[in-house]
Design a protein around this motif. Structure first.
Motif, short mmCIF file in Angstrom:
data_model
loop_
_atom_site.label_atom_id
_atom_site.label_comp_id
_atom_site.label_asym_id
_atom_site.label_seq_id
_atom_site.Cartn_x
_atom_site.Cartn_y
_atom_site.Cartn_z
N ARG A 183 0.83 -1.20 0.00
CA ARG A 183 0.00 0.00 0.00
C ARG A 183 0.87 1.26 0.00
N SER A 184 1.95 1.22 0.76
CA SER A 184 2.87 2.36 0.77
C SER A 184 3.53 2.55 -0.59
N MET A 185 4.02 1.45 -1.18
CA MET A 185 4.72 1.54 -2.46
C MET A 185 3.78 1.98 -3.59
N LEU A 186 2.50 1.70 -3.46
CA LEU A 186 1.53 2.04 -4.49
C LEU A 186 1.01 3.47 -4.38
N THR A 187 1.38 4.17 -3.32
CA THR A 187 0.91 5.55 -3.13
C THR A 187 1.79 6.51 -3.89
N LEU A 188 1.20 7.19 -4.86
CA LEU A 188 1.94 8.17 -5.63
C LEU A 188 2.42 9.32 -4.76
N ASN A 189 3.64 9.77 -5.00
CA ASN A 189 4.11 10.98 -4.32
C ASN A 189 3.51 12.24 -4.93
N ARG A 190 2.62 12.05 -5.89
CA ARG A 190 1.89 13.19 -6.46
C ARG A 190 1.19 13.99 -5.37
N TYR A 191 0.60 13.29 -4.41
CA TYR A 191 -0.22 13.98 -3.41
C TYR A 191 0.63 14.82 -2.47
N ALA A 192 1.80 14.30 -2.08
CA ALA A 192 2.72 15.09 -1.28
C ALA A 192 3.29 16.25 -2.10
N ARG A 193 3.58 15.99 -3.38
CA ARG A 193 4.10 17.06 -4.24
C ARG A 193 3.10 18.19 -4.39
N ASP A 194 1.81 17.85 -4.59
CA ASP A 194 0.80 18.88 -4.79
C ASP A 194 0.65 19.78 -3.56
N VAL A 195 0.96 19.25 -2.39
CA VAL A 195 0.94 20.05 -1.17
C VAL A 195 2.23 20.86 -1.04
N MET A 196 3.36 20.23 -1.27
CA MET A 196 4.64 20.89 -0.99
C MET A 196 4.86 22.13 -1.85
N VAL A 197 4.34 22.15 -3.09
CA VAL A 197 4.58 23.29 -3.97
C VAL A 197 3.89 24.55 -3.47
N ARG A 198 3.03 24.42 -2.48
CA ARG A 198 2.38 25.59 -1.88
C ARG A 198 3.12 26.11 -0.66
N HIS A 199 4.29 25.52 -0.39
CA HIS A 199 5.02 25.87 0.83
C HIS A 199 6.46 26.27 0.51
N ASP A 200 7.16 26.71 1.54
CA ASP A 200 8.52 27.26 1.40
C ASP A 200 9.54 26.12 1.48
N ILE A 201 9.56 25.30 0.42
CA ILE A 201 10.47 24.16 0.35
C ILE A 201 11.75 24.58 -0.36
N HIS A 202 12.88 24.23 0.22
CA HIS A 202 14.18 24.61 -0.36
C HIS A 202 14.87 23.44 -1.08
N ALA A 203 14.56 22.21 -0.70
CA ALA A 203 15.19 21.03 -1.32
C ALA A 203 14.26 19.84 -1.15
N ALA A 204 14.38 18.89 -2.06
CA ALA A 204 13.56 17.68 -1.98
C ALA A 204 14.27 16.53 -2.66
N THR A 205 13.99 15.33 -2.20
CA THR A 205 14.43 14.10 -2.85
C THR A 205 13.45 13.02 -2.46
N ASP A 206 13.47 11.88 -3.17
CA ASP A 206 12.67 10.75 -2.72
C ASP A 206 13.60 9.68 -2.17
N VAL A 207 13.12 8.97 -1.17
CA VAL A 207 13.93 7.96 -0.48
C VAL A 207 13.71 6.62 -1.16
N THR A 208 14.73 6.16 -1.89
CA THR A 208 14.61 4.90 -2.62
C THR A 208 15.83 4.03 -2.38
N GLY A 209 16.54 3.66 -3.43
CA GLY A 209 17.55 2.61 -3.34
C GLY A 209 18.72 2.88 -2.43
N PHE A 210 19.09 4.15 -2.20
CA PHE A 210 20.23 4.44 -1.35
C PHE A 210 19.85 4.52 0.13
N GLY A 211 18.57 4.31 0.45
CA GLY A 211 18.12 4.36 1.83
C GLY A 211 18.08 5.78 2.36
#
Length: 352
Positions: free
Chosen positions: A200-228
């Motif tokens: 269920r976690s792997m099937l959840t698109l990061n689209r929903y977090a992205r759509d929220v974050m672009v409305r805020h004062d974000i300075h950097a972003a990455t997704d947590v995948t193969g490098f842990g």
């Protein structure tokens, strides 16, 4: 189709098959990097995707990602692989638009199995608001599936993994533990509830977090995948030339993963990630099973966001209210470079 166990056809599962960050850096040494002022982000940046500016307000975000089976059900495998590939565009603040299939299958794989893998990918891409326009497939003894994805972003709103500022708070949007659970599942030891939670976690698109974050004062972003978490956090710290203090008590973990880690049921990628990053992590006094989980590869993990401290509470609150983001936790802080190891692990705010 029920007789095919896809995970038994592959040595590694999902992003656990990823080439280690240290080995990857050595493989890229000496390559002639051509410079183009419109190439805003290239492979030399250790970022999630390439970004090429085509006009004042439009840049192309391009990425590719594929891996061996992470689930036995073909549809679920295809959907997870697509979700994971789309994530790199979201991590740059972009919107996916067009995708191409990348597929390898054994010649004797049943047609219906291949069809379900592709259907899973197609439906996730459609959920993302993008389209699949073709692709490429070859025969191979080990099945692999993923996407080449093209998206767009406003260059003025582009996010990279190197833009964090001192004082920024770190927000994570999915719990850790997928890599451990899929390893346990491959051994036939995971409960149906554990597998369902991880999928269920792997099937959840990061689209929903992205759509929220672009409305805020974000300075950097990455997704947590193969490098842990540790590997991706190290890249973020190095890119910004900052240090990180991480509160391990605040990091969300899936139930039971530390118990499995104590038994040594860990993905091979954990050892690659630890060899790469451990010299930059101060973890004295912390349990080995906990740090093993922090180093373990994740597949289709959450976004890791560096947000201005004044905006962190509002960001977390909006992520939680959205209802489609698995979690939203402040787990650490970016700090001025002080020398020594880049990442300092703490327990409840106290240094380890």
């Amino acid at each position: 189709m029920d007789d095919v166990r896809l995970t038994k056809l592959a040595e590694c599962a999902g992003c656990g098959a990823k080439v280690g960050a240290g080995q990857l850096a050595r493989l890229l040494e000496g390559l002639d990097v051509r410079h183009d002022p419109r190439l805003l982000v290239g492979f030399d940046k250790s970022d999630d995707a390439a970004v090429y500016q085509v006009s004042e307000d439009v840049a192309i975000v391009a990425t590719t990602d594929f891996f061996p089976p992470i689930a036995d059900d073909p549809y679920t495998y295809g959907a997870i692989a697509a979700t994971n590939a789309l994530s790199d565009v979201y991590a740059m603040g972009g919107e996916p638009k067009v995708a191409l299939n990348i597929l390898t299958v054994p010649q004797d794989m049943p047609k219906e199995v291949v069809h379900q893998i592709l259907r899973g990918g197609y439906e996730k891409v459609y959920e993302a608001g993008a389209v699949i326009a073709g692709g490429h497939s070859i025969y191979d003894s080990e099945p692999k599936y993923g996407l080449a994805v093209t998206g767009i972003v406003d260059p003025r709103r582009l996010l990279t993994n190197a833009g964090a500022r001192p004082g920024d708070l770190l927000v994570l949007t999915k719990a850790l533990g997928v890599g451990v659970i899929t390893t346990v599942a491959k051994a036939g030891l995971a409960s149906p509830e554990d597998v369902e939670r991880a999928e269920r976690s792997m099937l959840t698109l990061n689209r929903y977090a992205r759509d929220v974050m672009v409305r805020h004062d974000i300075h950097a972003a990455t997704d947590v995948t193969g490098f842990g978490l540790m590997g991706h956090l190290l890249e973020m710290a190095q890119g910004a030339d900052l240090d990180v203090t991480l509160d391990v008590c605040a990091v969300p973990l899936m139930p039971g993963v530390r118990d499995w880690a104590r038994l040594g049921l860990l993905p091979a990628g954990m050892y690659r990630n630890r060899r790469y990053a451990q010299d930059q992590v101060q973890a004295e006094g912390l349990p080995l099973d906990l740090t093993d989980v922090l180093f373990s590869p994740e597949t289709s993990g959450g976004l890791l966001l560096a947000v201005a401290p004044a905006d962190a509470s509002a960001l977390v609150g909006e992520l939680e209210r959205d209802g489609r983001v698995p979690c939203a936790r402040v787990i650490g802080r970016m700090e001025e470079r002080s020398g020594g190891r880049r990442i300092r692990l703490t327990q409840g705010g106290e240094r380890a």
